[in-house]
Design a protein around this motif. Sequence first.
Motif, PDB file in Angstrom:
ATOM      1  N   LYS A 129     -38.632 -24.373   2.291  1.00 45.34           N
ATOM      2  CA  LYS A 129     -38.059 -25.710   2.520  1.00 45.34           C
ATOM      3  C   LYS A 129     -38.526 -26.673   1.431  1.00 45.34           C
ATOM      4  O   LYS A 129     -37.727 -27.447   0.891  1.00 45.34           O
ATOM      5  CB  LYS A 129     -38.464 -26.217   3.909  1.00 45.34           C
TER       6      LYS A 129
ATOM      7  N   GLU B  56     -36.214 -28.648  -1.375  1.00 44.88           N
ATOM      8  CA  GLU B  56     -36.273 -30.098  -1.574  1.00 44.88           C
ATOM      9  C   GLU B  56     -36.694 -30.450  -2.997  1.00 44.88           C
ATOM     10  O   GLU B  56     -36.098 -31.333  -3.622  1.00 44.88           O
ATOM     11  CB  GLU B  56     -37.230 -30.723  -0.559  1.00 44.88           C
TER      12      GLU B  56
ATOM     13  N   ALA C 262     -33.842 -29.828  -5.213  1.00 41.41           N
ATOM     14  CA  ALA C 262     -32.619 -30.476  -4.721  1.00 41.41           C
ATOM     15  C   ALA C 262     -31.456 -29.485  -4.634  1.00 41.41           C
ATOM     16  O   ALA C 262     -30.356 -29.744  -5.100  1.00 41.41           O
ATOM     17  CB  ALA C 262     -32.255 -31.678  -5.603  1.00 41.41           C
TER      18      ALA C 262
END
Length: 192
Positions: A130, A134, A137
């Motif tokens: 995760k 992030e 992106a």
Amino acid sequence: MKKKIIGLFVVAAMVAIATISFVRDNIDEQEAFAGEQMGTDMANNAANEGLGKGNAAPNFTLTTLDGEVVTLADYKGKKIVLNFWATWCPPCKAEMPHMQNYYEDMAEKENVEILAVNLTSTDVGLDKVKAFQEDYALSFPIPLDEEGLVGDTYQAITIPTTYMIDTTGTIQNKIVGPMDEQMLTDYINNLN
């Protein structure tokens, strides 16, 4: 007068910092593959029993990082970039920005879906996956191979490994190693 000179110096310093930052970012992106051997198409290798050029891509169903259930067969009619990767893999890290750029700029126009299967069974935890998503992106689907069965089926031993699957669900290329955006574009342009 002194205020104007100081103001001019401040503006010049800001422009210099912005320019240096821009150049450094571009150099970092260009050097991401420095010293890396680019991926090699292994689709015609005899060791790819059932996974070579012209073979039907084995179907699978996995849950993505976002909780969506994806089945490969549901993407028939689209060109598929099926990528196997892990967060700890330096060449995987190097190619992800290129895949994201392609996905943002060309995927919809070229009828392409990128499925970046995380080899979760060999990775360092869902929280790291995760965080990776992030940090980079990433907006394309990231199916999670939590049991390692799909990676095994597709012989994703060396990563990154990427399969180019045409609109009929047929494997056209198997690339072992990282790809940049141009290489990705070239392979996709050869899919029907």
